[in-house]
Write a protein that holds these residues in place. Structure first.
Motif, PDB file in Angstrom:
ATOM      1  N   ARG B 211       0.813  -1.207   0.000  1.00 17.05           N
ATOM      2  CA  ARG B 211       0.000   0.000   0.000  1.00 17.05           C
ATOM      3  C   ARG B 211       0.854   1.269   0.000  1.00 17.05           C
ATOM      4  NH1 ARG B 211      -5.360   0.952   1.244  1.00 17.05           N
ATOM      5  NH2 ARG B 211      -5.727  -1.082   2.146  1.00 17.05           N
ATOM      6  N   PRO B 212       1.916   1.339   0.823  1.00 18.41           N
ATOM      7  CA  PRO B 212       2.701   2.582   0.798  1.00 18.41           C
ATOM      8  C   PRO B 212       3.409   2.821  -0.540  1.00 18.41           C
ATOM      9  CG  PRO B 212       3.121   1.336   2.802  1.00 18.41           C
ATOM     10  CD  PRO B 212       2.340   0.447   1.900  1.00 18.41           C
ATOM     11  N   TYR B 213       3.702   1.729  -1.256  1.00 21.45           N
ATOM     12  CA  TYR B 213       4.455   1.857  -2.506  1.00 21.45           C
ATOM     13  C   TYR B 213       3.512   2.059  -3.692  1.00 21.45           C
ATOM     14  CZ  TYR B 213       7.304  -0.080  -6.398  1.00 21.45           C
ATOM     15  OH  TYR B 213       7.956  -0.295  -7.577  1.00 21.45           O
ATOM     16  N   ALA B 214       2.202   1.977  -3.448  1.00 21.01           N
ATOM     17  CA  ALA B 214       1.238   1.970  -4.540  1.00 21.01           C
ATOM     18  C   ALA B 214       1.417   3.154  -5.483  1.00 21.01           C
ATOM     19  CB  ALA B 214      -0.182   1.981  -3.971  1.00 21.01           C
ATOM     20  N   PHE B 215       1.511   2.850  -6.763  1.00 17.75           N
ATOM     21  CA  PHE B 215       1.562   3.857  -7.843  1.00 17.75           C
ATOM     22  C   PHE B 215       2.738   4.816  -7.724  1.00 17.75           C
ATOM     23  CE2 PHE B 215      -3.196   3.270  -7.219  1.00 17.75           C
ATOM     24  CZ  PHE B 215      -3.241   2.214  -8.106  1.00 17.75           C
ATOM     25  N   THR B 216       3.824   4.438  -7.070  1.00 14.60           N
ATOM     26  CA  THR B 216       4.953   5.369  -6.953  1.00 14.60           C
ATOM     27  C   THR B 216       6.061   5.062  -7.943  1.00 14.60           C
ATOM     28  OG1 THR B 216       5.892   4.005  -5.230  1.00 14.60           O
ATOM     29  CG2 THR B 216       4.574   5.886  -4.517  1.00 14.60           C
ATOM     30  N   ALA B 217       6.255   3.811  -8.316  1.00 14.68           N
ATOM     31  CA  ALA B 217       7.375   3.521  -9.209  1.00 14.68           C
ATOM     32  C   ALA B 217       7.122   2.216  -9.951  1.00 14.68           C
ATOM     33  CB  ALA B 217       8.672   3.408  -8.419  1.00 14.68           C
ATOM     34  N   ARG B 218       7.864   2.016 -11.018  1.00 19.31           N
ATOM     35  CA  ARG B 218       7.847   0.760 -11.747  1.00 19.31           C
ATOM     36  C   ARG B 218       9.173   0.049 -11.492  1.00 19.31           C
ATOM     37  NH1 ARG B 218       3.097  -1.355 -12.963  1.00 19.31           N
ATOM     38  NH2 ARG B 218       1.871  -0.192 -14.479  1.00 19.31           N
ATOM     39  N   PRO B 219       9.156  -1.291 -11.484  1.00 20.32           N
ATOM     40  CA  PRO B 219      10.388  -1.980 -11.106  1.00 20.32           C
ATOM     41  C   PRO B 219      11.588  -1.648 -12.001  1.00 20.32           C
ATOM     42  CG  PRO B 219       8.690  -3.522 -11.853  1.00 20.32           C
ATOM     43  CD  PRO B 219       8.034  -2.220 -11.636  1.00 20.32           C
TER      44      PRO B 219
END
Lengths: 129, 691
Positions: B211-219
């Protein structure tokens, strides 16, 4: 001497020697823009892809975006008349040409970009209470 | 040896003969032969479910393709993983899986590291024949860490099995049958586990994401650095994913002897703490207020206070600091002729040889133990991954576990036979029946927590535990809570002759005999207890220590330096640098080196290699990275007799044990969700296209 060596071995400081020789041998000066860039066409009509070869000798840095807006159309075979042959009209809403600033400190930074919001470093600094 | 060789079963996989132990599954035999089998539900560290059917292979004389993950090999079996039947079977299974899987890869956080994506490309058909409506499933609330988009779920049940088997919190389950199957948490409650983040890694699709990483970056836009965690004393192997200078997420790495492939929630979700509250420039206190200053000005002030006052200067090292920094600090204090050095900021009464303060049996050794005594330790909060290892051993059966301390849920059955040191005295005197159990066990273990050692009678508890271990033949193990501690003790950051320990430094600072205190990442000490002493804080985050400081010298966090940490079992591991220290901050040892030059006691090393050479000369086993060096038998230290008070545990606020965790907003959310069970997480964030 350095300038001559650069002319021989690099292309980004100045016109190369071979371009200069080629221009002297075959170039037909079509015009000069406000920055002093000289525009040439092959005087014998030698063509590439069916179009008469055109080229520019820059007055300074080799940077394609230095081609003036009024000459851009001619250089890219959009029109066949040079700006002084055709009635090139400069409208009052046209901005003066500007060279590409990408990679320099004057590069465009849209609002909201990390650089302009102060989060470019990727961290929030602590400030004492 | 020859007996097992004779027992090997011969199997032919794709025309290649391999010999495997009996009981091996076909999938393992295929892997032995180098044939890759696609799978979703099978996971090495979980029980076999066999419900995704992706691992079908053809076995000669079998009527149908068989699920290779669940079928053991038989002698002279002929397996094909490349035949036309297998290819069709895989395509069929994949087609069925994709029937109800939404086509939302472009907005799915699993995109780019999704098993379903990869395997659909590798083994699926080329076009869709499905014209009907897809099924939709309501999202479930799994708390502030795990985001659920349950429409994407393919019912592999990895998360269910993880929660039941590894985490020991049977709170996830499947309800409904057939197409109506849903994975859910009971009563919409979030996972009450310190390891819940692992279900994100386990989920082969994007149903459970961070949840905290949601929609922030792509691998693919992240720079990955393999390093070591410092949130607990386990030294879990991690990978830090950075975008630019910003930490985006932390993932576990596999290390069979330390963390297997699990990671505690604190280690996994603390990354945003690395991006906030950073000390990025020196500060000096002027007229009672901390104001930004240059390194020169800060050093000038330190020089004016410390020069010639070496003996009146004390140093305390914190919980997250590296071996290199502590070695340089020790060197500086030795050069200043000050014996007042301590790395035990919690006041633990640890003394004696190396065997007295490490986890002698090693973490993997837990699996060989056959009886366990916990003394004042709650491993579930102090080292969740180690707790999972105890649970793993517990599930194998025949493993009596007895604990002394306040009764808590450890996720496995442990008998709490007493709360305080008197019970320990009874055990030592043989008055408790578990003393006999320990004595009769082949491989008993005693684990001592820090909570039992920070008391007045800590030395007596340590001595009693060591004596009990010697008497019953048990291994003596200390479970630390601080990643820095074992290295600090190895390097001898304890008071020298006539030196004060942490409590003594505080008393002496109040009475004025100690005028200067160097806080090296020490944030657990109340500032008021230092009287009017001049405090130099060297650390990475603005926390308690920085607020009390008169001079702040900004240093690097654990992801910003290549540094050595020694875990609780004495395993030295090296972190790698994932980012540069922020702003004007410098690596820790450089600060001590520069400071020593200002104080005219220049330390004899100018670069990291020279420092390490000196450090390895002083403590040779630090050079043996990733090796556990066995220590001599523990020796009971002198003491003043056991008290009777009940043990308290070292970790109570699991999410706030160190300055980085306290800076993290995610940790604050977790603590909030834990305290308000009714309001766990926020599930009202759907965009309308995410399911």
């Amino acid at each position: 001497m350095m300038r001559f060596l650069k002319m021989l071995f690099t292309w980004w400081h100045h016109q190369t020697l071979s371009t200069l020789l080629h221009t002297r041998r075959r170039g037909k000066l079509m015009g000069v823009d406000g920055q002093g860039n000289c525009y040439y066409e092959d005087k014998h009509g030698a063509s590439i892809n069916g179009k008469t070869r055109r080229w520019v000798l820059y007055n300074g840095d080799i940077e394609t975006t230095r081609i003036s807006p009024e000459w851009h159309g001619w250089m890219h075979y959009t029109v066949d008349e040079t700006p002084d042959q055709a009635a090139y009209v400069k409208r009052d809403w046209m901005k003066p040409g500007q060279i590409n600033m990408t990679g320099t400190k004057d590069a465009h930074k849209p609002a909201g970009m990390a650089d302009t919001t102060g989060y470019a470093d990727g961290y929030d600094a602590w400030t004492p209470k | 040896m020859s007996e097992t060789e004779n027992n090997l079963v011969k199997v032919t996989v794709d025309g290649q003969a391999v010999e495997v132990a009996p009981g091996t599954t076909i999938m393992q035999a295929c892997e032995e032969a180098g044939a890759e089998i696609p799978r979703f539900c099978y996971h090495e560290r979980l029980s076999v479910a066999g419900n995704c059917r992706m691992c079908l292979v053809e076995v000669e004389n079998a009527p149908k393709p068989v699920a290779s993950c669940a079928m053991p090999v038989a002698p002279d079996m002929v397996v094909s993983t490349t035949s036309e039947t297998v290819k069709t079977a895989r395509e069929g299974v994949m087609e069925f899986l994709l029937i109800n899987h939404p086509l939302d890869c472009p907005i799915c956080d699993q995109g780019g590291e999704c098993d379903l994506q990869d395997q659909a490309l590798g083994f699926g058909g080329d076009a869709s024949r499905f014209d009907d409506n897809k099924r939709a499933v309501e999202n479930k609330n799994m708390g502030p860490l795990v985001k659920t988009i349950m429409t994407r779920c393919i019912h592999c049940t990895r998360c269910v099995r993880f929660a039941q088997e590894v985490a020991g919190v049977p709170e996830i389950g499947a309800i409904g049958r057939g197409e109506d199957t849903e994975i859910t948490t009971y009563l919409e409650a979030s996972l009450d586990s310190e390891m819940s983040g692992n279900v994100i890694d386990l989920c082969p699709v994007g149903a459970l994401t961070s949840r905290p990483y949601a929609f922030t970056a792509r691998p693919w836009e992240l720079r990955k650095t393999e390093t070591i965690d410092v949130m607990d004393a386990l030294g879990s192997n991690i990978r830090v994913d950075m975008r630019g200078r910003e930490a985006m997420r932390i993932m576990p790495r596999n290390h069979d002897d330390v963390n297997e492939e699990w990671l505690s929630d604190k280690s996994r979700f603390v990354w945003d703490g690395l991006n906030t509250q950073r000390l990025d420039r020196p500060f000096i206190r002027q007229n009672g207020k901390l104001t930004p200053a240059s390194w020169d000005a800060a050093f000038d002030l330190v020089e004016s206070k410390l020069k010639g006052k070496g003996a009146a200067t004390a140093a305390i090292a914190g919980d997250l600091v590296c071996a290199e920094g502590q070695f340089a600090l020790k060197g500086l204090m030795d050069a200043l002729a000050s014996p007042h050095v301590d790395c035990r900021q919690d006041g633990a009464k640890i003394s004696g040889p190396r065997g007295n303060y490490i986890f002698n049996a090693s973490i993997a050794g837990i699996e060989e133990a056959d009886a366990l005594l916990l003394i004042g330790s709650n491993p579930r909060l102090e080292a969740p991954v180690l707790n999972a290892r105890i649970r793993k051993r517990y599930l194998m059966g025949d493993f009596p576990i007895v604990a002394i301390g306040e009764a808590v849920d450890l996720t496995y059955k442990a008998e709490f036979i007493g709360a305080g040191a008197d019970t320990l005295a009874d055990l030592l005197a043989g008055k408790q029946s578990f003393a006999d159990t320990l004595k009769n066990a082949k491989n008993p273990m005693i684990i001592v927590g820090q909570g039992a050692l920070t008391r007045e009678d800590g030395a007596a508890v340590l001595a009693a535990a060591i004596e009990l271990a010697a008497k019953t033949g048990a291994s003596f193990n200390m479970l630390h809570t601080a990643a820095a501690r074992v290295a600090g003790l190895d390097l001898g950051l304890v008071p020298g002759e006539g030196g004060h320990d942490v409590a003594g430094i505080q008393d002496a600072a109040q009475s004025g005999t100690i005028e200067n205190v160097i806080f090296y990442g020490a944030d657990e000490i109340a500032g008021a207890s230092l009287g009017d002493a001049f405090v130099v804080y060297i650390g990475s985050h603005g926390d308690r220590g920085a607020h009390r400081a008169d001079v702040i010298l900004p240093a690097a966090a654990y992801t910003e330096k290549q540094a050595t940490y020694v875990n609780t079992e004495g395993r030295a591991q090296m972190t790698e640098q994932a980012a540069t220290p922020p702003g004007e901050a410098r690596e820790d040892w450089k600060i001590f080196r520069a400071l020593s030059a200002r104080l005219d006691v220049t330390l004899p090393y100018d670069n990291l290699a020279a420092l390490r050479a000196a450090m390895y000369e002083a403590v040779p086993h630090l050079a043996q990275l990733d090796d556990v060096i066995a220590a001599d038998a523990p020796v009971a230290p002198p003491h003043d007799g056991l008290g009777a008070e009940a043990f308290t545990y070292a970790v109570n606020d699991f999410y706030f044990t160190n300055p980085i965790a306290r800076a993290s907003a995610i940790m604050a959310d977790c603590a909030k969700a834990k305290n308000e069970p009714k309001n766990r997480g926020d599930s009202s964030e759907g965009t309308g296209t995410d399911g």
